[in-house]
Design a protein around this motif. Structure first.
Motif: not given
Length: 159
Positions: A130-149
């Motif tokens: 199963e996919w498990y989110d290891t943090n839940g609050v801090h974005p991944s590299d892709a999430g930070y790119k989404q923030l940057g966009t």
């Protein structure tokens, strides 16, 4: 000197608790930061547009470390984001060159956070994962790119 200043609110600014008095204190501190930037801009005889970026709220999955950690309060994070919008997304602030950039909603709640594959339960010997989110609050590299966009979109719009 800069034309834009983006202030990125972190999850840690809101995640543990939320109260009206804490928000009032936080708002006062944010206003002090804004006034400092504006004073610098005035001394330089220029205009600096200020973007206050909202915090992320949390990953969508209930299968994440955030969900199982009672010290992390998702309601506080949503209330913190709501406070930022209610307090700073006003016509008065916009007239002063201060804008809320709702970057927190730009992170994909399913795939914008760090995921890893894990066994579905302890002692499981099969091959399914199963996919498990290891943090839940801090974005991944892709999430930070989404923030940057999202932040780049604000800058492009304001030019």
């Amino acid at each position: 000197s800069p034309d834009f200043v983006l202030i990125m609110l972190g999850v840690n600014d809101w995640f543990s608790s939320y109260s009206d008095s804490a928000a009032e204190t936080w708002n006062g501190r944010m206003n002090a930061v804004i006034q400092s930037i504006q004073a610098y801009a005035n001394a330089q005889s220029k205009t600096i547009k200020i973007g206050i970026c909202t915090n992320t709220t949390r990953a969508a999955s209930e299968n994440n470390s955030y969900h199982f950690n009672p010290a992390l309060n998702s309601r506080a994070m949503f209330k913190g984001r709501e406070n930022t919008i209610k307090t700073f997304d006003t016509q008065e602030m916009k007239s002063a060159g201060v804008y809320v950039v709702d970057t927190g909603v730009c992170v994909d709640p399913d795939f914008g956070f760090t995921l890893q594959q894990v066994k579905p339960f302890d002692y499981y010997e099969g091959t399914a994962r199963e996919w498990y989110d290891t943090n839940g609050v801090h974005p991944s590299d892709a999430g930070y790119k989404q923030l940057g966009t999202c932040a780049a979109g604000f800058i492009q719009y304001m030019r």
